[in-house]
Write a protein that holds these residues in place. Structure first.
Motif, PDB file in Angstrom:
ATOM      1  N   VAL A   1       0.836  -1.200   0.000  1.00 22.21           N
ATOM      2  CA  VAL A   1       0.000   0.000   0.000  1.00 22.21           C
ATOM      3  C   VAL A   1       0.871   1.251   0.000  1.00 22.21           C
TER       4      VAL A   1
ATOM      5  N   VAL B   1      -4.323   4.129   7.806  1.00 25.36           N
ATOM      6  CA  VAL B   1      -4.771   2.958   7.049  1.00 25.36           C
ATOM      7  C   VAL B   1      -4.144   1.728   7.693  1.00 25.36           C
TER       8      VAL B   1
ATOM      9  N   LEU C   1      -3.588  -2.377   7.558  1.00 20.99           N
ATOM     10  CA  LEU C   1      -3.645  -3.579   6.732  1.00 20.99           C
ATOM     11  C   LEU C   1      -3.947  -4.797   7.598  1.00 20.99           C
TER      12      LEU C   1
ATOM     13  N   LEU D   1      -9.022   3.319   8.392  1.00 20.29           N
ATOM     14  CA  LEU D   1      -9.555   2.471   7.323  1.00 20.29           C
ATOM     15  C   LEU D   1      -8.839   1.134   7.391  1.00 20.29           C
ATOM     16  N   GLN D   2      -9.585   0.061   7.632  1.00 19.33           N
ATOM     17  CA  GLN D   2      -8.997  -1.270   7.671  1.00 19.33           C
ATOM     18  C   GLN D   2      -9.162  -1.920   6.302  1.00 19.33           C
ATOM     19  N   VAL D   3      -8.052  -2.387   5.748  1.00 21.46           N
ATOM     20  CA  VAL D   3      -8.012  -2.940   4.394  1.00 21.46           C
ATOM     21  C   VAL D   3      -7.448  -4.346   4.450  1.00 21.46           C
ATOM     22  N   ASN D   4      -8.136  -5.284   3.828  1.00 19.72           N
ATOM     23  CA  ASN D   4      -7.647  -6.652   3.774  1.00 19.72           C
ATOM     24  C   ASN D   4      -6.708  -6.836   2.586  1.00 19.72           C
TER      25      ASN D   4
ATOM     26  N   ASP E   1      -8.231  -8.545  -0.327  1.00 17.52           N
ATOM     27  CA  ASP E   1      -9.122  -7.720  -1.150  1.00 17.52           C
ATOM     28  C   ASP E   1      -8.331  -6.907  -2.168  1.00 17.52           C
ATOM     29  N   ILE E   2      -7.136  -6.474  -1.795  1.00 13.82           N
ATOM     30  CA  ILE E   2      -6.299  -5.737  -2.754  1.00 13.82           C
ATOM     31  C   ILE E   2      -5.925  -6.646  -3.926  1.00 13.82           C
TER      32      ILE E   2
ATOM     33  N   ALA F   1      -9.900  -1.564  -4.189  1.00 13.09           N
ATOM     34  CA  ALA F   1      -9.227  -1.354  -2.911  1.00 13.09           C
ATOM     35  C   ALA F   1      -8.458  -0.035  -2.913  1.00 13.09           C
TER      36      ALA F   1
ATOM     37  N   VAL G   1      -8.803   3.446  -0.515  1.00 13.27           N
ATOM     38  CA  VAL G   1      -7.692   4.035   0.230  1.00 13.27           C
ATOM     39  C   VAL G   1      -7.488   5.498  -0.155  1.00 13.27           C
TER      40      VAL G   1
END
Length: 527
Positions: free
Chosen positions: A295, A388, A390, A445-448, A451-452, A459, A463
């Motif tokens: 990211v 952010v 991850l 912001l929680q991002v898997n 998912d990216i 995704a 972001v």
């Protein structure tokens, strides 16, 4: 003063003692000389370096500062002062002093190498590589200079040259153990091209010593995994991590106490008031090996964003502002005393500490994964900063941490030497992130990671929107980002996005059964 006192002779003796590593003697002789020549830059240099080696930091800083003031033309004096600044976690000032040292024209390999290390610590990897190269060219028979040059080449993406330098290092000293692991990690090994025979031979001759056991076993684990021999790879991984962790004295309860103290410090939603109003910082947080570098590379491909690297600055600023005098950067005492901080000053001090590496683009990224411990403090100090986080499949996340040999000088990663401790740490992290979601609504912001990989565009759009940045196509081509990267993903992020690491844990299904039971007993669904 003795009747036959000869300052020149005593100074030569002091320099001789310094060169032989006789730090107390050199310091004491310098002290005698100061009574006669208080404005001699060389005397202050002898005392400053001696004090630095003895970890008498206030004296080291005072004498080295004076040495550089009295002898501004001496690059070696400025380099050692920069080294002292780096050791006291004044990274910005250290880089600025290193720039002055370079301007003075360093001519000896030790000074060049010292400055290269300082620039590396300041995320100035291109500058570091140039200096390491000069040092290695001056002393081609130095294994350490060749290793440092190879590492900097890895960070700036010159992988073929890095491989040649690592091999040159090992040709000089086959017992430069960490070069074996670095070489194994540099590229994917194959049945036709690998280092296993050399690694096995060295391991059998290592005499059971911890350092070679750790590095050689971890190198073998990496190469065996590349070739699909997963049971053997895991066995070497366990053996290598055991060798590295035996003397560290890690207790999971110690980490739990810090996590609990952090949660207690934020019992209710954080009020957005006060703090420093800068909109520059974007904090990318999460457990290591969860996609934080990916990211970072995507976002820093945006023309408005600069990656400042993995900065220690926020933790250092908070430690100083809290008034805590304990040894560790973050502990229960620091968390509890931070309650009385002036948050505007903390935020302003943090932004100032990141200079001059930042400030030339509208936004910058601080990609220190463990800043997840500081999220509440960041929210108070920098109410306009974006955060952010991850996330990754817990089994892959734990395995990724166990497979990696992190910085051994940092207490952050002591859990990573045992696979079940990795699981315990993941549970602490998960609980803390759920706590942050409650007390910092909308801030993180929680991002898997998965998912990216599944839909990079969607995704990335989420972001960018969270960070208040407009869409830019360059963010999709992160592998073309030419900026240096000094993390465990230095090789991986130069490839196009792929799904090879998703579900890696299944290769070790049987070996990871204790980890799976630990997580499932805590209510974690494993799929």
């Amino acid at each position: 003063m003795k009747p036959n006192f000869d300052p020149r002779s005593l100074y030569q003796s002091a320099v001789h003692a310094l060169n032989k590593g006789q730090w107390p003697q050199a310091f004491d002789m310098g002290k005698q000389l100061l009574a006669v020549v208080p404005t001699h830059g060389g005397v202050h240099f002898v005392m400053g370096v001696s004090a630095l080696q003895m970890q008498r930091m206030p004296e080291a800083m005072a004498h080295l500062r004076e040495a550089t003031r009295l002898s501004p033309q001496r690059a070696d004096y400025a380099a050692q002062y920069a080294r002292a600044l780096a050791q006291t976690r004044q990274t910005r000032q250290a880089v600025e002093m290193a720039d002055k040292a370079v301007a003075a024209g360093p001519a000896d390999p030790l000074t060049l190498d010292t400055l290269g290390v300082i620039f590396s610590q300041g995320n100035e990897n291109k500058k570091a590589s140039e200096l390491f190269k000069k040092a290695a060219e001056m002393v081609p028979g130095s294994a350490s200079y060749r290793f440092n040059h190879a590492t900097s080449l890895t960070f700036i993406g010159e992988l073929d040259e890095a491989e040649r330098e690592y091999e040159a290092c090992l040709a000089i000293d086959p017992g430069y153990w960490k070069a074996h692991l670095a070489l194994a990690q540099l590229k994917k090994q194959s049945a036709d091209s690998n280092h296993l025979e050399r690694l096995r031979s060295l391991l059998s001759d290592s005499g059971g010593r911890d350092q070679p056991r750790m590095y050689l076993n971890l190198a073998m684990a990496k190469e065996l995994e590349d070739m699909g021999d997963y049971p053997a790879a895991f066995a070497h991984l366990v053996e290598g991590k055991k060798a590295g962790g035996e003397t560290r004295g890690y207790k999971s309860a110690d980490d739990q106490a810090i996590f609990d103290a952090i949660a207690r410090a934020f019992p209710e939603p954080v009020q957005v008031s006060g703090g420093y109003d800068s909109e520059e910082p974007i904090f990318i947080i999460g457990l290591p090996r969860s996609g934080t570098t990916l990211v970072d590379r995507m976002l820093s491909s945006h023309p408005d964003v600069h990656s400042a690297g993995e900065l220690q600055d926020f933790g250092i600023v908070l430690k100083r502002a809290s008034g805590s005098r304990t040894r560790h950067l973050l502990d229960v005492d620091t968390v509890e005393k931070a309650a009385g901080c002036d948050w505007q000053r903390v935020g302003e001090a943090y932004i100032h500490a990141t200079r001059p590496n930042t400030g030339h683009t509208p936004r910058f990224i601080d990609k220190l994964p463990h800043n997840f411990l500081y999220a509440g403090f960041i929210a108070k100090a920098l109410p306009n900063a974006k955060i952010v986080c991850l996330r990754r499949n817990p089994m892959d996340s734990c395995l990724g941490n166990f497979r990696q040999l992190f910085a051994q000088t940092s207490p952050y990663y002591d859990y990573s030497f045992d696979i079940e401790n990795c699981g315990r740490y993941w549970l602490m992290f998960d609980r803390l992130m759920r706590h942050w979601a409650q007390v910092l609504p909308g801030r993180i912001l929680q991002v898997n990671y998965e998912d990216i990989v599944a839909d990079q565009t969607a995704a990335l759009n989420a972001v960018l929107e969270h960070c208040g940045l407009p869409w830019n196509d360059a963010c999709l081509a992160f592998q073309d980002n030419a900026a240096p990267v000094a993390t465990a993903s230095a090789v991986q992020v130069r490839e196009p996005l792929n799904n090879r690491s998703i579900g890696r844990w299944r290769r070790y299904d049987n070996e990871l059964m204790p980890l799976r039971r630990l997580l499932e007993d805590a209510g974690v669904a494993i799929d």
